[in-house]
Design a protein around this motif. Structure first.
Motif, PDB file in Angstrom:
ATOM      1  N   ARG A 187       0.841  -1.193   0.000  1.00 47.49           N
ATOM      2  CA  ARG A 187       0.000   0.000   0.000  1.00 47.49           C
ATOM      3  C   ARG A 187       0.878   1.245   0.000  1.00 47.49           C
ATOM      4  N   LEU A 188       0.274   2.364  -0.341  1.00 46.38           N
ATOM      5  CA  LEU A 188       0.994   3.622  -0.270  1.00 46.38           C
ATOM      6  C   LEU A 188       1.369   3.902   1.182  1.00 46.38           C
ATOM      7  N   ALA A 189       2.516   4.504   1.388  1.00 41.55           N
ATOM      8  CA  ALA A 189       2.980   4.836   2.732  1.00 41.55           C
ATOM      9  C   ALA A 189       2.342   6.129   3.208  1.00 41.55           C
ATOM     10  N   THR A 190       2.155   6.212   4.508  1.00 35.62           N
ATOM     11  CA  THR A 190       1.691   7.446   5.135  1.00 35.62           C
ATOM     12  C   THR A 190       2.896   8.110   5.806  1.00 35.62           C
ATOM     13  N   LEU A 240      10.321  -0.296   7.609  1.00 32.03           N
ATOM     14  CA  LEU A 240       9.436   0.472   6.738  1.00 32.03           C
ATOM     15  C   LEU A 240       8.706  -0.427   5.742  1.00 32.03           C
ATOM     16  N   ILE A 241       9.433  -1.316   5.091  1.00 31.74           N
ATOM     17  CA  ILE A 241       8.812  -2.231   4.124  1.00 31.74           C
ATOM     18  C   ILE A 241       7.794  -3.131   4.825  1.00 31.74           C
ATOM     19  N   SER A 242       8.102  -3.572   6.051  1.00 32.16           N
ATOM     20  CA  SER A 242       7.160  -4.451   6.763  1.00 32.16           C
ATOM     21  C   SER A 242       5.865  -3.720   7.109  1.00 32.16           C
ATOM     22  N   PRO A 290       8.681  -7.398  10.530  1.00 37.06           N
ATOM     23  CA  PRO A 290      10.095  -7.313  10.163  1.00 37.06           C
ATOM     24  C   PRO A 290      10.798  -8.663  10.040  1.00 37.06           C
ATOM     25  N   GLY A 291      10.407  -9.646  10.814  1.00 39.59           N
ATOM     26  CA  GLY A 291      11.023 -10.970  10.728  1.00 39.59           C
ATOM     27  C   GLY A 291      10.850 -11.601   9.354  1.00 39.59           C
ATOM     28  N   ILE A 292       9.699 -11.410   8.751  1.00 38.38           N
ATOM     29  CA  ILE A 292       9.470 -11.944   7.402  1.00 38.38           C
ATOM     30  C   ILE A 292      10.343 -11.200   6.396  1.00 38.38           C
ATOM     31  N   ILE A 293      10.389  -9.896   6.503  1.00 39.09           N
ATOM     32  CA  ILE A 293      11.199  -9.101   5.570  1.00 39.09           C
ATOM     33  C   ILE A 293      12.678  -9.448   5.723  1.00 39.09           C
ATOM     34  N   GLU A 294      13.131  -9.691   6.946  1.00 33.48           N
ATOM     35  CA  GLU A 294      14.521 -10.102   7.186  1.00 33.48           C
ATOM     36  C   GLU A 294      14.865 -11.403   6.467  1.00 33.48           C
ATOM     37  N   ASP A 295      13.897 -12.298   6.334  1.00 36.49           N
ATOM     38  CA  ASP A 295      14.140 -13.597   5.723  1.00 36.49           C
ATOM     39  C   ASP A 295      14.006 -13.619   4.200  1.00 36.49           C
ATOM     40  N   LEU A 296      13.707 -12.469   3.599  1.00 41.49           N
ATOM     41  CA  LEU A 296      13.650 -12.401   2.138  1.00 41.49           C
ATOM     42  C   LEU A 296      15.052 -12.515   1.559  1.00 41.49           C
ATOM     43  N   PHE A 300      14.156  -5.413  -4.621  1.00 44.21           N
ATOM     44  CA  PHE A 300      12.982  -5.221  -5.471  1.00 44.21           C
ATOM     45  C   PHE A 300      11.913  -4.422  -4.727  1.00 44.21           C
ATOM     46  N   LEU A 301      11.623  -4.809  -3.459  1.00 42.19           N
ATOM     47  CA  LEU A 301      10.588  -4.130  -2.687  1.00 42.19           C
ATOM     48  C   LEU A 301      10.984  -2.684  -2.365  1.00 42.19           C
ATOM     49  N   GLN A 302      12.266  -2.440  -2.118  1.00 44.37           N
ATOM     50  CA  GLN A 302      12.723  -1.072  -1.872  1.00 44.37           C
ATOM     51  C   GLN A 302      12.500  -0.207  -3.117  1.00 44.37           C
TER      52      GLN A 302
END
Length: 152
Positions: free
Chosen positions: A57-60, A84-86, A100-106, A113-115
């Protein structure tokens, strides 16, 4: 959390009601706040399932400010992008509790790519312009921001 907002899509008639002309109703478009993606490699969960598609989603302003108070970010500024990505990824595959734990494991390529995807939808947005082909006069839209880095 899904939000939709209305915004004017085009120019407004410059005549005012006191000039005797009616101001036409503005055409409205829905602001898109969530964007789907496909990870280059995918997230491999504990059970061995590979998740590749997702949504962001768009960030606030809050999404960008809250991570600055996170102790992990204070200790290591590189962790800012993980937090931030999480906050803005709403789904990866069948997982909708993104932390964040899921994002760390990417894989590193998926995080990169997500950044980039985050930058494109939040900073650059979708800069579309209506154009007309000079040869056939057909009207269509082009994305001036380009597709991938280096494209125009």
């Amino acid at each position: 959390m899904r939000r939709a907002a209305q915004f004017p899509a085009g120019p407004v008639d410059q005549q005012t009601p006191d000039e005797g002309a009616a101001v036409p109703a503005r055409s409205r478009d829905t602001l898109r706040t969530e964007f789907t993606f496909e990870l280059p490699r995918g997230y491999l969960d504990d059970s061995g399932t590979l998740h590749r598609t997702g949504a962001m989603r768009l960030a606030t302003a809050r999404d960008e400010l809250v991570p600055l108070r996170d102790d992990r970010v204070r200790e290591n500024s590189a962790y800012l992008s993980v937090v931030l990505i999480s906050r803005v990824v709403t789904r990866i595959g069948t997982l909708d509790d993104i932390h964040p734990g899921i994002i760390e494991d990417l894989f590193a390529s998926d995080l990169a790519f997500l950044q980039d995807f985050y930058r494109r939808i939040n900073a650059e947005g979708h800069t579309r312009a209506a154009v007309t082909c000079p040869s056939c006069s057909e009207e269509f839209a082009v994305d001036l921001a380009g597709g991938r880095l280096g494209e125009s």
